[in-house]
Design a protein around this motif. Structure first.
Motif, mmCIF file in Angstrom:
data_model
loop_
_atom_site.group_PDB
_atom_site.id
_atom_site.type_symbol
_atom_site.label_atom_id
_atom_site.label_comp_id
_atom_site.label_asym_id
_atom_site.label_seq_id
_atom_site.Cartn_x
_atom_site.Cartn_y
_atom_site.Cartn_z
ATOM 1 N N LEU A 74 9.732 -2.648 6.978
ATOM 2 C CA LEU A 74 9.070 -2.454 5.693
ATOM 3 C C LEU A 74 10.058 -2.416 4.536
ATOM 4 N N GLU A 75 9.584 -2.887 3.379
ATOM 5 C CA GLU A 75 10.312 -2.729 2.125
ATOM 6 C C GLU A 75 9.536 -1.725 1.281
ATOM 7 N N THR A 76 10.232 -0.979 0.469
ATOM 8 C CA THR A 76 9.534 -0.002 -0.373
ATOM 9 C C THR A 76 9.841 -0.218 -1.848
ATOM 10 N N GLU A 77 8.895 0.205 -2.670
ATOM 11 C CA GLU A 77 9.147 0.284 -4.107
ATOM 12 C C GLU A 77 8.440 1.529 -4.616
ATOM 13 N N THR A 78 9.110 2.225 -5.493
ATOM 14 C CA THR A 78 8.552 3.457 -6.029
ATOM 15 C C THR A 78 7.957 3.180 -7.400
ATOM 16 N N GLU A 79 6.792 3.756 -7.627
ATOM 17 C CA GLU A 79 6.160 3.569 -8.917
ATOM 18 C C GLU A 79 5.774 4.926 -9.494
ATOM 19 N N HIS A 80 5.838 5.025 -10.801
ATOM 20 C CA HIS A 80 5.487 6.289 -11.440
ATOM 21 C C HIS A 80 4.115 6.163 -12.084
ATOM 22 N N ILE A 81 3.192 6.951 -11.608
ATOM 23 C CA ILE A 81 1.842 6.971 -12.138
ATOM 24 C C ILE A 81 1.715 8.287 -12.894
ATOM 25 N N MET A 135 0.855 -1.190 0.000
ATOM 26 C CA MET A 135 0.000 0.000 0.000
ATOM 27 C C MET A 135 0.890 1.238 0.000
ATOM 28 N N TYR A 136 0.314 2.339 -0.465
ATOM 29 C CA TYR A 136 1.053 3.615 -0.362
ATOM 30 C C TYR A 136 0.357 4.506 0.637
ATOM 31 N N GLY A 137 1.075 5.552 1.048
ATOM 32 C CA GLY A 137 0.628 6.383 2.164
ATOM 33 C C GLY A 137 -0.775 6.929 2.025
ATOM 34 N N TYR A 138 -1.017 7.587 0.928
ATOM 35 C CA TYR A 138 -2.327 8.193 0.729
ATOM 36 C C TYR A 138 -3.440 7.139 0.766
ATOM 37 N N GLU A 139 -3.128 5.990 0.184
ATOM 38 C CA GLU A 139 -4.075 4.879 0.183
ATOM 39 C C GLU A 139 -4.425 4.462 1.619
ATOM 40 N N LEU A 144 -6.250 9.376 9.590
ATOM 41 C CA LEU A 144 -4.801 9.525 9.742
ATOM 42 C C LEU A 144 -4.372 10.816 9.066
ATOM 43 N N THR A 145 -3.585 11.601 9.780
ATOM 44 C CA THR A 145 -3.066 12.825 9.171
ATOM 45 C C THR A 145 -1.740 12.515 8.493
ATOM 46 N N GLU A 146 -1.485 13.240 7.417
ATOM 47 C CA GLU A 146 -0.249 12.992 6.677
ATOM 48 C C GLU A 146 0.990 13.330 7.511
ATOM 49 N N GLY A 147 0.853 14.359 8.307
ATOM 50 C CA GLY A 147 1.965 14.779 9.169
ATOM 51 C C GLY A 147 2.369 13.712 10.162
ATOM 52 N N ALA A 148 1.443 12.837 10.508
ATOM 53 C CA ALA A 148 1.754 11.727 11.405
ATOM 54 C C ALA A 148 2.151 10.491 10.609
ATOM 55 N N LEU A 149 1.425 10.263 9.516
ATOM 56 C CA LEU A 149 1.609 9.010 8.785
ATOM 57 C C LEU A 149 2.966 8.883 8.097
ATOM 58 N N TYR A 150 3.351 9.902 7.337
ATOM 59 C CA TYR A 150 4.598 9.767 6.576
ATOM 60 C C TYR A 150 5.816 9.571 7.474
ATOM 61 N N PRO A 151 5.972 10.380 8.514
ATOM 62 C CA PRO A 151 7.100 10.114 9.419
ATOM 63 C C PRO A 151 7.025 8.725 10.044
ATOM 64 N N LYS A 198 3.141 11.323 -14.184
ATOM 65 C CA LYS A 198 4.356 12.028 -13.743
ATOM 66 C C LYS A 198 4.483 12.038 -12.233
ATOM 67 N N ARG A 199 3.514 11.401 -11.588
ATOM 68 C CA ARG A 199 3.532 11.431 -10.138
ATOM 69 C C ARG A 199 4.219 10.205 -9.577
ATOM 70 N N VAL A 200 4.863 10.395 -8.432
ATOM 71 C CA VAL A 200 5.565 9.287 -7.790
ATOM 72 C C VAL A 200 4.709 8.705 -6.676
ATOM 73 N N ARG A 201 4.670 7.414 -6.625
ATOM 74 C CA ARG A 201 3.938 6.723 -5.581
ATOM 75 C C ARG A 201 4.902 5.782 -4.883
ATOM 76 N N LYS A 202 4.864 5.816 -3.545
ATOM 77 C CA LYS A 202 5.801 4.985 -2.801
ATOM 78 C C LYS A 202 5.033 3.883 -2.085
ATOM 79 N N TYR A 203 5.249 2.671 -2.559
ATOM 80 C CA TYR A 203 4.560 1.524 -1.968
ATOM 81 C C TYR A 203 5.367 0.933 -0.825
#
Lengths: 112, 112
Positions: free
Chosen positions: A63-70, A26-30, A45-52, A72-77
């Motif tokens: 956690l493991e991460t993978e970045t995907e490009h949707i 999953m990615y953060g916004y999701e 969940l607030t972004e200010g709490a979630l991302y950190p 021109k936007r970047v999504r971090k899974y």
DNA sequence: CAATTATACATAACTTTCTTATGTATTTGT
DNA sequence: ACAAATACATAAGAAAGTTATGTATAATTG
């Protein structure tokens, strides 16, 4: 009613770890959207709490991460690794035990 | 197992208000002991958290105090006033709802 | 009977973990 | 075209704990 944030405090990582265990990557916004949906808007969940928090879980080696490009936007899974899966179970179990203790202490009737 | 303190965070005032509603007047040290007993040592209120919290509840106009001298030692009793009783009910109800939401979100089976 | 543990309060420095605010940028809907 | 939604990130500040320290008295125990 949105729960007063002091209650959420301390449960954020548990929520994130459980969501990732259930939904795979999953990615953060999701995460913010999924939790909002599942709780009918009662937990937001607030972004200010979630991302950190996600960064911290990654730094802890859960956690493991993978970045995907949707477009021109970047999504971090994010995805649980083995250690993260174990931690997720541990955290949920600990919280379940805490719930039980609090229910007893506060004399809260079990929800049918 | 003593619960990791981050879980207790945010529930201290609720616990105190509930204890006072059940037991009438209580003093600080008594609260630490009563909660420890009732939870088989799983929740241990620290004095550094409890005393400031009691002062805050008093400042919020929820508690009345009376001082008693036991031998040469001073004991400070706290008791809910009307506003405090209402707040106690409100806090416990809010926490009960939160528990329910979290049980659903984390897929925690109801205790027996 | 001296020393330790328990009782009883209080406060200060520090830490953790949020909120709120700010920033950047793209995409979608009206 | 403009607003709202999507998507990330970080920094300043607030809230609410922990840990450490301080002061005393009372009870227990080797």
């Amino acid at each position: 009613m949105i729960y007063s944030s002091e209650l959420i405090k301390g449960t954020l990582k548990t929520i994130v770890l459980k969501m990732l265990r259930d939904h795979g990557r999953m990615y953060g916004y999701e995460l913010t959207q999924r939790v909002k949906e599942l709780t009918s808007g009662k937990i937001q969940l607030t972004e200010g709490a979630l991302y950190p928090s996600l960064h911290a879980l990654e730094a802890e080696g859960l956690l493991e991460t993978e970045t995907e490009h949707i477009g021109k936007r970047v999504r971090k899974y994010y995805r649980l690794n083995k250690k993260g899966t174990a931690k997720s179970e541990e955290k949920v179990n600990e919280f379940a035990a805490f719930l039980d203790t609090m229910r007893f202490l506060l004399d809260i009737k079990p929800a049918h």
